[in-house]
Each structure stands twice: as C-alpha cells, then as structure tokens.
Design a protein around this motif. Structure first.
Motif, PDB file in Angstrom:
ATOM      1  N   GLN A 119       0.825  -1.199   0.000  1.00  0.00           N
ATOM      2  CA  GLN A 119       0.000   0.000   0.000  1.00  0.00           C
ATOM      3  C   GLN A 119       0.870   1.264   0.000  1.00  0.00           C
ATOM      4  O   GLN A 119       2.044   1.221   0.336  1.00  0.00           O
ATOM      5  CB  GLN A 119      -0.925  -0.021   1.220  1.00  0.00           C
ATOM      6  CG  GLN A 119      -1.912  -1.174   1.189  1.00  0.00           C
ATOM      7  CD  GLN A 119      -2.757  -1.288   2.436  1.00  0.00           C
ATOM      8  OE1 GLN A 119      -2.839  -0.363   3.248  1.00  0.00           O
ATOM      9  NE2 GLN A 119      -3.414  -2.434   2.626  1.00  0.00           N
ATOM     10  N   ARG A 121       1.670   3.103  -2.686  1.00  0.00           N
ATOM     11  CA  ARG A 121       2.478   3.287  -3.895  1.00  0.00           C
ATOM     12  C   ARG A 121       1.642   3.538  -5.141  1.00  0.00           C
ATOM     13  O   ARG A 121       2.136   3.469  -6.244  1.00  0.00           O
ATOM     14  CB  ARG A 121       3.367   2.058  -4.113  1.00  0.00           C
ATOM     15  CG  ARG A 121       4.438   1.882  -3.054  1.00  0.00           C
ATOM     16  CD  ARG A 121       5.368   0.740  -3.408  1.00  0.00           C
ATOM     17  NE  ARG A 121       4.798  -0.555  -3.062  1.00  0.00           N
ATOM     18  CZ  ARG A 121       5.327  -1.722  -3.435  1.00  0.00           C
ATOM     19  NH1 ARG A 121       6.415  -1.730  -4.181  1.00  0.00           N
ATOM     20  NH2 ARG A 121       4.763  -2.858  -3.065  1.00  0.00           N
ATOM     21  N   GLY A 122       0.347   3.806  -4.944  1.00  0.00           N
ATOM     22  CA  GLY A 122      -0.520   4.089  -6.076  1.00  0.00           C
ATOM     23  C   GLY A 122      -1.047   2.861  -6.788  1.00  0.00           C
ATOM     24  O   GLY A 122      -1.724   2.990  -7.819  1.00  0.00           O
ATOM     25  N   THR A 125      -4.960   2.724  -7.017  1.00  0.00           N
ATOM     26  CA  THR A 125      -5.533   3.539  -8.088  1.00  0.00           C
ATOM     27  C   THR A 125      -5.396   2.838  -9.425  1.00  0.00           C
ATOM     28  O   THR A 125      -6.346   2.789 -10.224  1.00  0.00           O
ATOM     29  CB  THR A 125      -4.835   4.910  -8.145  1.00  0.00           C
ATOM     30  OG1 THR A 125      -5.000   5.585  -6.897  1.00  0.00           O
ATOM     31  CG2 THR A 125      -5.406   5.766  -9.263  1.00  0.00           C
ATOM     32  N   GLU A 126      -4.226   2.259  -9.665  1.00  0.00           N
ATOM     33  CA  GLU A 126      -3.956   1.630 -10.958  1.00  0.00           C
ATOM     34  C   GLU A 126      -4.818   0.389 -11.176  1.00  0.00           C
ATOM     35  O   GLU A 126      -5.325   0.157 -12.283  1.00  0.00           O
ATOM     36  CB  GLU A 126      -2.468   1.276 -11.041  1.00  0.00           C
ATOM     37  CG  GLU A 126      -1.975   1.003 -12.441  1.00  0.00           C
ATOM     38  CD  GLU A 126      -0.455   1.015 -12.525  1.00  0.00           C
ATOM     39  OE1 GLU A 126       0.087   0.173 -13.258  1.00  0.00           O
ATOM     40  OE2 GLU A 126       0.174   1.871 -11.878  1.00  0.00           O
ATOM     41  N   ARG A 157      -9.681   8.834  -1.605  1.00  0.00           N
ATOM     42  CA  ARG A 157      -8.746   9.546  -2.481  1.00  0.00           C
ATOM     43  C   ARG A 157      -8.677   8.885  -3.856  1.00  0.00           C
ATOM     44  O   ARG A 157      -8.587   9.568  -4.889  1.00  0.00           O
ATOM     45  CB  ARG A 157      -7.358   9.604  -1.845  1.00  0.00           C
ATOM     46  CG  ARG A 157      -7.213  10.633  -0.738  1.00  0.00           C
ATOM     47  CD  ARG A 157      -5.755  10.908  -0.402  1.00  0.00           C
ATOM     48  NE  ARG A 157      -5.097   9.725   0.128  1.00  0.00           N
ATOM     49  CZ  ARG A 157      -5.011   9.422   1.415  1.00  0.00           C
ATOM     50  NH1 ARG A 157      -5.597  10.218   2.306  1.00  0.00           N
ATOM     51  NH2 ARG A 157      -4.378   8.343   1.826  1.00  0.00           N
ATOM     52  N   VAL A 158      -8.697   7.561  -3.876  1.00  0.00           N
ATOM     53  CA  VAL A 158      -8.686   6.850  -5.161  1.00  0.00           C
ATOM     54  C   VAL A 158      -9.926   7.214  -5.969  1.00  0.00           C
ATOM     55  O   VAL A 158      -9.841   7.523  -7.164  1.00  0.00           O
ATOM     56  CB  VAL A 158      -8.614   5.325  -4.934  1.00  0.00           C
ATOM     57  CG1 VAL A 158      -8.839   4.579  -6.249  1.00  0.00           C
ATOM     58  CG2 VAL A 158      -7.262   4.941  -4.340  1.00  0.00           C
ATOM     59  N   LYS A 161      -9.682  10.765  -7.303  1.00  0.00           N
ATOM     60  CA  LYS A 161      -8.662  10.864  -8.344  1.00  0.00           C
ATOM     61  C   LYS A 161      -9.176  10.339  -9.682  1.00  0.00           C
ATOM     62  O   LYS A 161      -8.843  10.862 -10.749  1.00  0.00           O
ATOM     63  CB  LYS A 161      -7.420  10.082  -7.923  1.00  0.00           C
ATOM     64  CG  LYS A 161      -6.220  10.251  -8.832  1.00  0.00           C
ATOM     65  CD  LYS A 161      -5.051   9.387  -8.373  1.00  0.00           C
ATOM     66  CE  LYS A 161      -4.637   9.701  -6.948  1.00  0.00           C
ATOM     67  NZ  LYS A 161      -3.456   8.931  -6.521  1.00  0.00           N
TER      68      LYS A 161
END
Length: 214
Positions: A119, A121-122, A125-126, A157-158, A161
């Motif tokens: 967790q 490290r983005g 989201t990816e 936040r994800v 975004k």
C-alpha cells in the motif's frame, strides 16, 4: 491458463505496473498468502463484511474459498469477477468487479483489497483504473459505483482521483457496531475526462455471453 468452458481464465488486463487476471490454483495460493500477511491495521476494519478479522491461516483460506465461490456461483444476470493483481510477478491483492442485471442497467460496482506491504504506492488507483476500463470500454457500462467507510481516506482519495462524484451515505452493522459508508458514482463522461492510466485488455470477446451481453 485457458479454458473453452470458462473463457474468463483468458481475460487479462495490463497496466504499466500491473497484470490482472482470474487466478488459477497456484496464483490463488499466492493471494491467500498475501492476505494472511495482512491487509490493514488490526485496529481498523475497512470492510462491511469483516472477513479479515481472523487468524492469518483462516484469513488466507477465506480468500481461497471466496474466490472459488465466485466462479461456482456465476450467472450472467449476477456475477462477481475477482481478479488477482500481480505486481512484478507477485500477487499483491484482488480487484473485484460486481454486476447484477448488468445487461439491462449497464451499472456495476468495484471492491478490492491490497496487501499491507504494497500500500501507499498508487497500486490501488492503478488496479481500479484497470477494471474501470474493462467496464466502460470493454463491457459498455454507463455508470460505476464504489463505497468505503467514512474513516477510510485512502479509498476516498482513489475515487476522487479517478473522477467519481459523492453519491450519499449508507449505514451497515459491522462487528456489532453501526458504521457509515460513503458512496461514490462515476459516469462514463467523467471517466473519459479523467482517465490517465493506459490499460490493455486481452481475451474479452469470448467472455461476453458470461456477462449477459450479446
């Protein structure tokens, strides 16, 4: 792995850092190991179904059984696609895509977990961006939804975004407590405006019937 009886094993989503696919038994064992190693702080419970509140071995077994169950219970009118998320050859979590009456509503939801060690490290989201691409570009979705506990800022936040908009609140009883979840909704138009993660989809054409699509 390919199967003419279950073509979803040939469905593969690829992003710059990740590969998402339906896990075979070897990969599923790796996912169970990742879950056993922990998916969140023990003082928190981010899930409305508290499957992670268990000893490591039991936690891993629940991931194993649940994933196999989604295959056994699959129906074109009600399905749960649980994709293993692989990063640098290692299974790190699961990204789910869930649809009920999708052929009519063209609306589905997402759910996921990511190993605690991976967790921040983005990757969350990816991996969600990958299934959003599958849903909108591959399956013709009109809307996608998501929800998370109000005290889970990382998930919110994800959603922000990726272009989701707030969609109200709901309550759930979790571990004998009343918890509040914040809902999110993403339209095709907002997805097209905000998408930045390139996604490659392979093996989808042979799966359309399983999703209830012509």
């Amino acid at each position: 792995m390919e199967s003419r009886y279950w073509p979803l094993y040939g469905l593969v989503l690829t992003t710059p850092r990740l590969e998402l696919r339906l896990p075979d038994l070897e990969l599923l064992t790796g996912l169970a190991d990742a879950a056993a190693q922990g998916v969140h702080d023990e003082a928190a419970m981010p899930f409305s179904v508290p499957w992670s509140d268990a000893p490591p071995e039991e936690r891993g077994r629940s991931v194993f059984q649940y994933t196999l169950g989604t295959i056994a219970e699959w129906r074109p009118e009600r399905w749960v696609l649980s994709l293993a998320v692989v990063h640098q050859g290692e299974p790190v979590g699961v990204q789910g895509l869930n649809g009920t009456g999708f052929a009519v509503t063209r609306e589905a939801s997402t759910g996921s977990w990511l190993g605690l060690a991976h967790q921040g490290r983005g990757l969350g989201t990816e991996m969600r961006a990958a299934v959003l691409h599958l849903a909108f570009a591959g399956l013709g979705a009109r809307f996608m939804t998501s929800s998370a506990m109000t005290d889970n800022p990382a998930s919110h936040r994800v959603s922000e975004k990726l272009g989701y908009r707030p969609d109200g609140l709901e309550t759930a009883g979790v571990q004998g407590r009343c918890r509040t979840l914040r809902r999110w909704r993403l339209s095709r138009e907002d997805w097209e405006e905000r998408r930045t993660v390139p996604v490659r989809v392979q093996g989808l054409e042979s799966c359309h019937q399983l999703f209830g699509l012509p």
